[in-house]
Design a protein around this motif. Structure first.
Motif, PDB file in Angstrom:
ATOM      1  N   VAL A  19       0.840  -1.205   0.000  1.00 21.20           N
ATOM      2  CA  VAL A  19       0.000   0.000   0.000  1.00 21.20           C
ATOM      3  C   VAL A  19       0.872   1.251   0.000  1.00 21.20           C
ATOM      4  O   VAL A  19       0.611   2.215  -0.735  1.00 21.20           O
ATOM      5  N   THR A  20       1.923   1.241   0.799  1.00 17.56           N
ATOM      6  CA  THR A  20       2.846   2.382   0.845  1.00 17.56           C
ATOM      7  C   THR A  20       3.490   2.600  -0.510  1.00 17.56           C
ATOM      8  O   THR A  20       3.630   3.749  -0.976  1.00 17.56           O
ATOM      9  N   GLY A  21       3.899   1.519  -1.168  1.00 13.73           N
ATOM     10  CA  GLY A  21       4.502   1.640  -2.490  1.00 13.73           C
ATOM     11  C   GLY A  21       3.551   2.265  -3.492  1.00 13.73           C
ATOM     12  O   GLY A  21       3.943   3.146  -4.272  1.00 13.73           O
ATOM     13  N   VAL A  22       2.291   1.821  -3.471  1.00 10.99           N
ATOM     14  CA  VAL A  22       1.300   2.383  -4.392  1.00 10.99           C
ATOM     15  C   VAL A  22       1.052   3.858  -4.076  1.00 10.99           C
ATOM     16  O   VAL A  22       1.007   4.709  -4.975  1.00 10.99           O
ATOM     17  N   LEU A  23       0.906   4.185  -2.789  1.00 11.00           N
ATOM     18  CA  LEU A  23       0.650   5.579  -2.401  1.00 11.00           C
ATOM     19  C   LEU A  23       1.837   6.489  -2.693  1.00 11.00           C
ATOM     20  O   LEU A  23       1.664   7.679  -2.964  1.00 11.00           O
ATOM     21  N   SER A  24       3.055   5.942  -2.640  1.00  7.74           N
ATOM     22  CA  SER A  24       4.236   6.779  -2.862  1.00  7.74           C
ATOM     23  C   SER A  24       4.259   7.359  -4.272  1.00  7.74           C
ATOM     24  O   SER A  24       4.868   8.404  -4.502  1.00  7.74           O
ATOM     25  N   ILE A  25       3.601   6.691  -5.217  1.00 10.34           N
ATOM     26  CA  ILE A  25       3.641   7.158  -6.609  1.00 10.34           C
ATOM     27  C   ILE A  25       2.930   8.495  -6.767  1.00 10.34           C
ATOM     28  O   ILE A  25       3.533   9.467  -7.226  1.00 10.34           O
ATOM     29  N   ALA A  46       6.314   6.978 -16.452  1.00  9.83           N
ATOM     30  CA  ALA A  46       7.008   7.018 -15.167  1.00  9.83           C
ATOM     31  C   ALA A  46       6.225   6.261 -14.107  1.00  9.83           C
ATOM     32  O   ALA A  46       6.806   5.547 -13.273  1.00  9.83           O
ATOM     33  N   ALA A  47       4.893   6.403 -14.110  1.00 12.62           N
ATOM     34  CA  ALA A  47       4.066   5.654 -13.158  1.00 12.62           C
ATOM     35  C   ALA A  47       4.199   4.150 -13.400  1.00 12.62           C
ATOM     36  O   ALA A  47       4.279   3.361 -12.447  1.00 12.62           O
ATOM     37  N   LEU A  48       4.261   3.755 -14.673  1.00  9.82           N
ATOM     38  CA  LEU A  48       4.426   2.342 -15.000  1.00  9.82           C
ATOM     39  C   LEU A  48       5.790   1.836 -14.534  1.00  9.82           C
ATOM     40  O   LEU A  48       5.905   0.709 -14.016  1.00  9.82           O
ATOM     41  N   THR A  49       6.816   2.659 -14.678  1.00 13.13           N
ATOM     42  CA  THR A  49       8.147   2.288 -14.196  1.00 13.13           C
ATOM     43  C   THR A  49       8.126   2.058 -12.690  1.00 13.13           C
ATOM     44  O   THR A  49       8.708   1.099 -12.173  1.00 13.13           O
ATOM     45  N   SER A  50       7.451   2.937 -11.957  1.00 10.30           N
ATOM     46  CA  SER A  50       7.345   2.784 -10.507  1.00 10.30           C
ATOM     47  C   SER A  50       6.632   1.485 -10.145  1.00 10.30           C
ATOM     48  O   SER A  50       7.035   0.776  -9.215  1.00 10.30           O
ATOM     49  N   LEU A  51       5.584   1.154 -10.881  1.00 13.82           N
ATOM     50  CA  LEU A  51       4.855  -0.079 -10.622  1.00 13.82           C
ATOM     51  C   LEU A  51       5.710  -1.305 -10.927  1.00 13.82           C
ATOM     52  O   LEU A  51       5.600  -2.337 -10.248  1.00 13.82           O
ATOM     53  N   VAL A  52       6.566  -1.202 -11.946  1.00  9.82           N
ATOM     54  CA  VAL A  52       7.480  -2.308 -12.260  1.00  9.82           C
ATOM     55  C   VAL A  52       8.441  -2.529 -11.094  1.00  9.82           C
ATOM     56  O   VAL A  52       8.695  -3.674 -10.686  1.00  9.82           O
ATOM     57  N   VAL A  53       8.983  -1.443 -10.538  1.00 11.66           N
ATOM     58  CA  VAL A  53       9.889  -1.569  -9.393  1.00 11.66           C
ATOM     59  C   VAL A  53       9.162  -2.188  -8.208  1.00 11.66           C
ATOM     60  O   VAL A  53       9.685  -3.098  -7.540  1.00 11.66           O
ATOM     61  N   LEU A  54       7.933  -1.739  -7.953  1.00 11.32           N
ATOM     62  CA  LEU A  54       7.166  -2.285  -6.838  1.00 11.32           C
ATOM     63  C   LEU A  54       6.859  -3.767  -7.060  1.00 11.32           C
ATOM     64  O   LEU A  54       6.998  -4.588  -6.146  1.00 11.32           O
TER      65      LEU A  54
END
Length: 473
Positions: free
Chosen positions: A375-381, A456-464
């Motif tokens: 949840v924190t990872g998703v909210l951090s975006i 960029a949002a997709l990149t963040s989701l890939v990292v998560l």
């Protein structure tokens, strides 16, 4: 009410700049001022703005002198060997150029400073993009995403903030995240490949000789440089591009430049080959001092810029010429930073940002408690896009970590997840470095935002996703 107004203010700002109804500076100043009146705290606007300016003044000073310092280093040829290596790989192939942009941005990002990365990357790649009529938002988007992934280095800022806020060791946060971050960087490179193929299909593949012949047939070329000569119509005026020279359209030897590849000209008058190792040692020492925190970063860049100018250009007219060459970038960036101070000052001073954060945390379903790290990872975006890193890591993260610990989730896992939003964060309108990027690339901030947000949002989701897959969070 404050929660609703906070979201409305951010949405209004983004819509107006993306539709190009207002300039970023005007929007950053006028929209928060208007919402401050709506909140009923118009009388406190002056206090909020001054608080915001006070908080961002060191950042503005750092950017001003960093632009001068690295501008001088580009002028004297410190980065020419790296640039030649990247350009030798790129040739005139749009696919290679886009991938080379990502590689160069990632390498330079090792210093932990976004402004430095963008100055060097744009100065190196801008002439090729202009010469081949490639999309400049592709360059800014790829550079921002690569830098965003690398910004998670312990000395880059977010990891250190997370460690400080939760009283953890930065290495405990960063080292286990290396595989996931590596996947994020590989995704950026893969995305660069896809975007490069799209540019290749649109433009075709040329050799640099083909480009020169085509341009020569269109108009006279006055100067031959490392990888090309003056571009055709539509390029930026002399003295306005990266690594620009005096505004009279000539270099310091009096020869006309047109829109040449100024940052790559092996014969430019600003080169100081005999001082190459002095400049290299000075730059390494400056970066080491930043990492070791021997002095505040603005002070380090102030001293570094003064020393670089004095040693490389001992004559006063030459120093004035170098400062004038980079004055446009300095003014654009510092002006944008102080305008952003109005936005952040009103968000924080009125309490809107606190109410927005509380609303988000309170609306997390109880069933998600055992998954608080994800949840924190998703909210951090979105949160690190709409607020500063300081606001997120020192204001929101402790609350999320406490909620996670109540459900048995270790604070270190929450801290690791909190850094996955950085690829998008680096394109936030509240990040001063992004204005260096779009300003030097001559790209509208709204155009950059429209292009980069989804990738960029997709990149963040890939990292998560990779972090979950590897069991890091």
């Amino acid at each position: 009410m404050l929660t609703l107004l906070g979201f409305a203010m951010i949405a209004t700002f983004l819509v107006l700049i993306m539709l190009k109804k207002m300039s970023p500076i005007a929007a950053l100043v006028l929209i928060p001022a208007l919402f401050c009146v709506f909140v009923g705290k118009g009388a406190r606007l002056g206090d909020y703005v001054l608080d915001g300016v006070t908080g961002l003044a060191p950042t503005a000073a750092m950017l001003m002198f960093a632009i001068v310092y690295f501008g001088v280093m580009i002028d004297v040829g410190l980065f020419d060997p790296v640039v030649r290596g990247i350009l030798k790989f790129c040739r005139a192939d749009p696919l290679r150029i886009v991938v080379g942009t990502a590689v160069l941005a990632a390498i330079v990002s090792l210093d932990g400073d976004g402004s430095t990365t963008f100055m060097i990357t744009v100065s190196a790649m801008y002439p090729l993009y202009k010469r081949l009529k490639m999309s400049l938002v592709v360059m800014t988007g790829v550079a921002a995403m690569a830098n965003g992934v690398m910004n998670t280095l312990p000395w880059g800022g977010p990891t250190a903030r997370a460690a400080t806020a939760l009283k953890l060791d930065a290495s405990d946060i960063f080292v286990p995240m290396i595989p996931a971050l590596a996947m994020g960087l590989l995704f950026v490179l893969a995305l660069s490949y896809v975007l490069g193929r799209r540019e290749r299909r649109r433009l075709g593949v040329l050799t640099l000789d083909d480009v020169l012949v085509e341009e020569t047939e269109k108009e006279p070329v006055t100067e031959t440089v490392l990888v090309g000569a003056g571009s055709g119509a539509g390029g930026p005026a002399a003295g306005s591009g990266p690594g620009a020279h005096p505004a009279d359209g000539s270099d310091e030897s009096g020869q006309p430049e047109g829109d040449a590849f100024q940052g790559l000209d092996p014969h430019r008058a600003t080169l100081r080959p005999r001082l190459y190792w002095f400049n290299a040692v000075l730059t390494v020492a400056l970066l080491a001092a930043m990492i070791m925190e021997w002095l505040p970063i603005p002070v380090l860049f102030l001293l570094g810029a003064a020393l670089a100018l004095t040693v490389n250009y001992p004559h006063m007219p030459d120093q004035k010429a170098r400062i004038a060459a980079h004055a446009e970038n300095v003014l654009n960036v510092s002006g944008m930073v102080f305008a952003a101070a109005v936005f952040t000052g009103v968000l924080q001073g009125t309490g809107m940002v606190d109410h927005m954060a509380t609303w988000l945390v309170d609306n997390i379903p109880a069933g998600l408690g055992p998954h608080m790290a994800v949840v924190t990872g998703v909210l951090s975006i979105p949160l690190t896009y709409f607020m500063s890193n300081d606001g997120f890591y020192f204001g929101i993260l402790p609350v999320l970590a406490e909620a996670g610990q109540a459900h048995g989730v270790p604070a270190v896992e929450v801290a690791r997840a909190s850094i996955v939003g950085q690829p998008l964060h680096m394109s936030s309108p509240l990040v001063p470095a992004v204005y260096v990027l779009v300003g030097m690339a001559k790209v509208e901030f709204g155009d950059h935002t429209r292009f980069v947000v989804k990738w960029a949002a997709l990149t963040s989701l890939v990292v998560l996703g990779a972090a979950v897959l590897f069991g890091t969070v």
